[in-house]
Design a protein around this motif. Structure first.
Motif, mmCIF file in Angstrom:
data_model
loop_
_atom_site.group_PDB
_atom_site.id
_atom_site.type_symbol
_atom_site.label_atom_id
_atom_site.label_comp_id
_atom_site.label_asym_id
_atom_site.label_seq_id
_atom_site.Cartn_x
_atom_site.Cartn_y
_atom_site.Cartn_z
ATOM 1 N N LEU A 4 13.943 23.287 -7.258
ATOM 2 C CA LEU A 4 13.742 23.025 -5.900
ATOM 3 C C LEU A 4 14.220 21.625 -5.532
ATOM 4 C CD1 LEU A 4 9.921 24.013 -4.844
ATOM 5 C CD2 LEU A 4 11.189 22.009 -3.949
ATOM 6 N N THR A 6 14.329 20.180 -2.557
ATOM 7 C CA THR A 6 13.400 19.600 -1.296
ATOM 8 C C THR A 6 12.514 20.778 -0.907
ATOM 9 O OG1 THR A 6 13.537 18.189 0.373
ATOM 10 C CG2 THR A 6 15.331 19.871 0.366
ATOM 11 N N PHE A 7 11.501 20.193 -0.354
ATOM 12 C CA PHE A 7 10.747 20.841 0.594
ATOM 13 C C PHE A 7 11.254 20.757 1.823
ATOM 14 C CE2 PHE A 7 7.277 20.317 -2.794
ATOM 15 C CZ PHE A 7 7.060 21.628 -2.980
ATOM 16 N N GLN A 8 11.981 19.973 2.200
ATOM 17 C CA GLN A 8 12.349 19.611 3.633
ATOM 18 C C GLN A 8 13.590 21.105 4.157
ATOM 19 O OE1 GLN A 8 14.777 16.164 4.152
ATOM 20 N NE2 GLN A 8 13.390 15.129 2.766
ATOM 21 N N CYS A 9 13.430 21.170 5.532
ATOM 22 C CA CYS A 9 13.803 22.263 5.973
ATOM 23 C C CYS A 9 14.519 22.094 7.246
ATOM 24 C CB CYS A 9 12.921 23.527 6.248
ATOM 25 S SG CYS A 9 13.632 25.151 6.817
ATOM 26 N N VAL A 18 5.831 27.633 2.861
ATOM 27 C CA VAL A 18 6.111 26.501 2.014
ATOM 28 C C VAL A 18 5.483 25.224 2.391
ATOM 29 C CG1 VAL A 18 7.949 24.782 1.232
ATOM 30 C CG2 VAL A 18 8.417 27.431 1.198
ATOM 31 N N MET A 19 5.578 24.850 3.718
ATOM 32 C CA MET A 19 5.083 23.659 4.353
ATOM 33 C C MET A 19 3.240 23.596 4.482
ATOM 34 S SD MET A 19 7.398 21.686 4.305
ATOM 35 C CE MET A 19 6.608 20.141 5.036
ATOM 36 N N ILE A 22 1.758 22.870 0.911
ATOM 37 C CA ILE A 22 1.879 21.611 0.295
ATOM 38 C C ILE A 22 0.616 20.852 0.476
ATOM 39 C CG2 ILE A 22 3.258 19.406 0.115
ATOM 40 C CD1 ILE A 22 5.671 20.755 1.042
ATOM 41 N N TYR A 27 4.947 15.001 -1.001
ATOM 42 C CA TYR A 27 6.111 15.806 -1.551
ATOM 43 C C TYR A 27 6.937 16.226 -0.686
ATOM 44 C CZ TYR A 27 4.151 15.581 -6.372
ATOM 45 O OH TYR A 27 3.626 15.232 -7.374
ATOM 46 N N LYS A 28 6.518 16.331 0.756
ATOM 47 C CA LYS A 28 7.010 16.893 1.686
ATOM 48 C C LYS A 28 8.697 16.471 1.855
ATOM 49 C CE LYS A 28 6.217 15.686 5.777
ATOM 50 N NZ LYS A 28 5.857 15.153 7.118
ATOM 51 N N GLY A 62 13.022 26.511 -2.118
ATOM 52 C CA GLY A 62 12.649 25.270 -1.239
ATOM 53 C C GLY A 62 11.671 25.544 -0.255
ATOM 54 N N GLY A 63 11.788 24.477 0.721
ATOM 55 C CA GLY A 63 12.306 24.193 1.674
ATOM 56 C C GLY A 63 13.944 24.804 1.830
#
Length: 103
Positions: A4, A6-9, A18-19, A22, A27-28, A62-63
């Protein structure tokens, strides 16, 4: 092994699982480092039972795993350099419309 980065998208979907899941918003915006990825890959490979596995799966999740394509490229390169006799490596990715060309 799930990786993973990143959680970014690149989207901001209201229905994103996903978001919304969290709990720790710290962690975002976090980005996996290459060293962390290497440690995880090594741990995974070093603890394999080669008598019970036919192939290794590396799943990017992920993200949006392709937001940081240089990191993605470096992780893929590192996986390719790992020699495991008789093992097939399978790479999978969950992506959200970003493209990546393997070279």
């Amino acid at each position: 092994l799930y990786i993973l980065p990143t959680f970014q998208c690149n989207f901001n979907c209201k229905y994103c699982h996903v978001m919304s899941n969290i709990k720790d918003k710290l962690y975002k915006d976090r980005i996996l480092t290459l060293e962390e990825a290497k440690k995880g890959i090594n741990l995974f490979i070093n603890n394999l039972d080669l008598n019970k596995t036919k192939h290794l799966e590396f799943i990017f999740f992920g993200g949006e795993p392709l937001l940081f394509q240089d990191l993605f490229r470096e992780i893929i390169h590192y996986i390719k350099t790992k020699e495991i006799e008789g093992e097939e490596k399978i790479l999978k990715i969950t992506t959200y419309l970003l493209q990546y060309t393997m070279t």
